[in-house]
Design a protein around this motif. Sequence first.
Motif, PDB file in Angstrom:
ATOM      1  N   VAL A 167      11.023  59.333  27.422  1.00  0.00           N
ATOM      2  CA  VAL A 167      10.232  58.119  27.166  1.00  0.00           C
ATOM      3  C   VAL A 167      10.966  56.909  27.734  1.00  0.00           C
ATOM      4  CG1 VAL A 167       9.331  56.563  25.397  1.00  0.00           C
ATOM      5  CG2 VAL A 167       9.081  59.026  25.112  1.00  0.00           C
ATOM      6  N   ALA A 168      12.284  56.852  27.495  1.00  0.00           N
ATOM      7  CA  ALA A 168      13.088  55.738  28.010  1.00  0.00           C
ATOM      8  C   ALA A 168      13.121  55.742  29.532  1.00  0.00           C
ATOM      9  CB  ALA A 168      14.504  55.825  27.452  1.00  0.00           C
ATOM     10  N   LEU A 169      13.229  56.913  30.140  1.00  0.00           N
ATOM     11  CA  LEU A 169      13.236  57.012  31.602  1.00  0.00           C
ATOM     12  C   LEU A 169      11.922  56.503  32.185  1.00  0.00           C
ATOM     13  CD1 LEU A 169      14.390  58.025  34.300  1.00  0.00           C
ATOM     14  CD2 LEU A 169      13.545  60.309  33.714  1.00  0.00           C
ATOM     15  N   LEU A 170      10.825  56.918  31.607  1.00  0.00           N
ATOM     16  CA  LEU A 170       9.513  56.450  32.074  1.00  0.00           C
ATOM     17  C   LEU A 170       9.388  54.941  31.932  1.00  0.00           C
ATOM     18  CD1 LEU A 170       7.156  59.184  30.561  1.00  0.00           C
ATOM     19  CD2 LEU A 170       7.691  58.862  32.986  1.00  0.00           C
TER      20      LEU A 170
ATOM     21  N   ALA B 189       9.933  53.934  20.203  1.00  0.00           N
ATOM     22  CA  ALA B 189       9.771  55.385  20.219  1.00  0.00           C
ATOM     23  C   ALA B 189      10.960  56.075  20.886  1.00  0.00           C
ATOM     24  CB  ALA B 189       8.480  55.766  20.936  1.00  0.00           C
ATOM     25  N   SER B 190      11.618  55.387  21.809  1.00  0.00           N
ATOM     26  CA  SER B 190      12.710  56.002  22.558  1.00  0.00           C
ATOM     27  C   SER B 190      14.094  55.666  21.996  1.00  0.00           C
ATOM     28  CB  SER B 190      12.654  55.551  24.028  1.00  0.00           C
ATOM     29  OG  SER B 190      12.878  54.155  24.135  1.00  0.00           O
ATOM     30  N   GLU B 191      14.166  54.943  20.883  1.00  0.00           N
ATOM     31  CA  GLU B 191      15.467  54.566  20.316  1.00  0.00           C
ATOM     32  C   GLU B 191      16.374  55.787  20.131  1.00  0.00           C
ATOM     33  OE1 GLU B 191      14.676  52.501  16.668  1.00  0.00           O
ATOM     34  OE2 GLU B 191      14.204  50.623  17.674  1.00  0.00           O
ATOM     35  N   PRO B 192      17.664  55.621  20.466  1.00  0.00           N
ATOM     36  CA  PRO B 192      18.368  54.421  20.932  1.00  0.00           C
ATOM     37  C   PRO B 192      18.436  54.311  22.449  1.00  0.00           C
ATOM     38  CG  PRO B 192      19.973  56.117  20.502  1.00  0.00           C
ATOM     39  CD  PRO B 192      18.613  56.732  20.219  1.00  0.00           C
ATOM     40  N   TYR B 193      17.630  55.076  23.181  1.00  0.00           N
ATOM     41  CA  TYR B 193      17.785  55.145  24.630  1.00  0.00           C
ATOM     42  C   TYR B 193      16.997  54.085  25.390  1.00  0.00           C
ATOM     43  CZ  TYR B 193      19.728  59.556  23.165  1.00  0.00           C
ATOM     44  OH  TYR B 193      20.487  60.511  22.530  1.00  0.00           O
ATOM     45  N   GLY B 194      16.112  53.384  24.720  1.00  0.00           N
ATOM     46  CA  GLY B 194      15.323  52.363  25.392  1.00  0.00           C
ATOM     47  C   GLY B 194      15.977  51.001  25.449  1.00  0.00           C
ATOM     48  N   GLU B 195      17.140  50.874  24.865  1.00  0.00           N
ATOM     49  CA  GLU B 195      17.841  49.588  24.804  1.00  0.00           C
ATOM     50  C   GLU B 195      18.195  49.079  26.197  1.00  0.00           C
ATOM     51  OE1 GLU B 195      22.169  47.938  23.182  1.00  0.00           O
ATOM     52  OE2 GLU B 195      21.473  49.956  22.658  1.00  0.00           O
ATOM     53  N   ASP B 196      17.938  47.800  26.439  1.00  0.00           N
ATOM     54  CA  ASP B 196      18.293  47.183  27.715  1.00  0.00           C
ATOM     55  C   ASP B 196      19.808  47.059  27.833  1.00  0.00           C
ATOM     56  OD1 ASP B 196      16.071  46.753  29.279  1.00  0.00           O
ATOM     57  OD2 ASP B 196      15.524  44.891  28.277  1.00  0.00           O
TER      58      ASP B 196
ATOM     59  N   SER C 124      22.040  57.422  28.873  1.00  0.00           N
ATOM     60  CA  SER C 124      21.336  58.637  29.284  1.00  0.00           C
ATOM     61  C   SER C 124      20.893  58.524  30.736  1.00  0.00           C
ATOM     62  CB  SER C 124      20.107  58.863  28.401  1.00  0.00           C
ATOM     63  OG  SER C 124      19.085  57.936  28.744  1.00  0.00           O
ATOM     64  N   VAL C 125      20.225  59.558  31.200  1.00  0.00           N
ATOM     65  CA  VAL C 125      19.696  59.561  32.561  1.00  0.00           C
ATOM     66  C   VAL C 125      18.712  58.412  32.774  1.00  0.00           C
ATOM     67  CG1 VAL C 125      17.778  61.107  31.981  1.00  0.00           C
ATOM     68  CG2 VAL C 125      18.669  61.064  34.316  1.00  0.00           C
ATOM     69  N   ALA C 126      18.139  57.898  31.715  1.00  0.00           N
ATOM     70  CA  ALA C 126      17.220  56.765  31.835  1.00  0.00           C
ATOM     71  C   ALA C 126      17.900  55.533  32.423  1.00  0.00           C
ATOM     72  CB  ALA C 126      16.628  56.422  30.465  1.00  0.00           C
ATOM     73  N   ASP C 127      19.224  55.478  32.352  1.00  0.00           N
ATOM     74  CA  ASP C 127      19.974  54.320  32.818  1.00  0.00           C
ATOM     75  C   ASP C 127      20.653  54.544  34.165  1.00  0.00           C
ATOM     76  OD1 ASP C 127      19.563  52.809  30.302  1.00  0.00           O
ATOM     77  OD2 ASP C 127      20.782  54.409  29.452  1.00  0.00           O
ATOM     78  N   VAL C 128      20.440  55.707  34.767  1.00  0.00           N
ATOM     79  CA  VAL C 128      21.100  56.022  36.035  1.00  0.00           C
ATOM     80  C   VAL C 128      20.257  55.517  37.199  1.00  0.00           C
ATOM     81  CG1 VAL C 128      21.904  57.868  37.554  1.00  0.00           C
ATOM     82  CG2 VAL C 128      22.276  58.036  35.088  1.00  0.00           C
ATOM     83  N   ILE C 129      20.798  54.516  37.918  1.00  0.00           N
ATOM     84  CA  ILE C 129      20.099  53.956  39.075  1.00  0.00           C
ATOM     85  C   ILE C 129      20.955  54.026  40.338  1.00  0.00           C
ATOM     86  CG2 ILE C 129      18.625  52.442  37.702  1.00  0.00           C
ATOM     87  CD1 ILE C 129      20.562  50.150  38.378  1.00  0.00           C
ATOM     88  N   ASP C 130      22.238  54.388  40.184  1.00  0.00           N
ATOM     89  CA  ASP C 130      23.147  54.508  41.320  1.00  0.00           C
ATOM     90  C   ASP C 130      24.398  55.244  40.859  1.00  0.00           C
ATOM     91  OD1 ASP C 130      24.535  52.610  39.787  1.00  0.00           O
ATOM     92  OD2 ASP C 130      23.867  50.930  41.037  1.00  0.00           O
TER      93      ASP C 130
END
Length: 206
Positions: free
Chosen positions: A139-142, A156-163, A168-174
């Motif tokens: 959910v956080a990745l999307l 819904a994605s807590e704690p991974y949706g935090e700015d 997690s992989v949701a935060d991998v951009i490079d």
Amino acid sequence: MTSTRSKKLCLAQQPDADEMLSRDPFALLVGMLLDQQIPMERAFAGPVAIAKRMDGPFDPSTVAHYDPDAFVEVVAGPPAVHRFPTAMAARIQTLAKHLDEEYSGNASGLWSDVKSGDDLLARLSALPGFGAQKAKIFVALLGKQLKVRPRGWREASEPYGEDGAYKSVADVIDVASLVKVRQFKQEQQLVRQRVVVRPLRQTRNG
């Protein structure tokens, strides 16, 4: 809602693998499924490796109806897509069958008409091989990278949706963010180990 075509992902750190993840929702789901007990970037490089070895297109219907023994060989390589190729081949086919039956083979149907973060989380949690944590991370990745942001998606994605987090992989951009996420996971693993060791020591002393 948007499709995964809206953003170039950098999860596998390999151009061909990331290109596939960016345009193919099924590949992205399979990468997420594979993301356990192996390095994250290896997991998300799995779908393109499978697609290159298969006879026929890499889509839910084809994978679902693929000969199980032959599909194990596809996943096993060499090189193997996962350290447990037989088990993971079966899980991928089970996921594909679910998508084929419930969403007519359209993986993006999971989120294209979703109304809320809780609804999206429930749909992902119902996927074979997706536990509570994996569903929240997806959910956080999307939301973070693909702008699929139904009402309440962060909650819904807590704690991974935090700015600004690297959890997690949701935060991998490079590469740099991948290193930060890996460090976070290592720190969490050390915390869990301390929690386990401390009660054991107290028991022995008692």
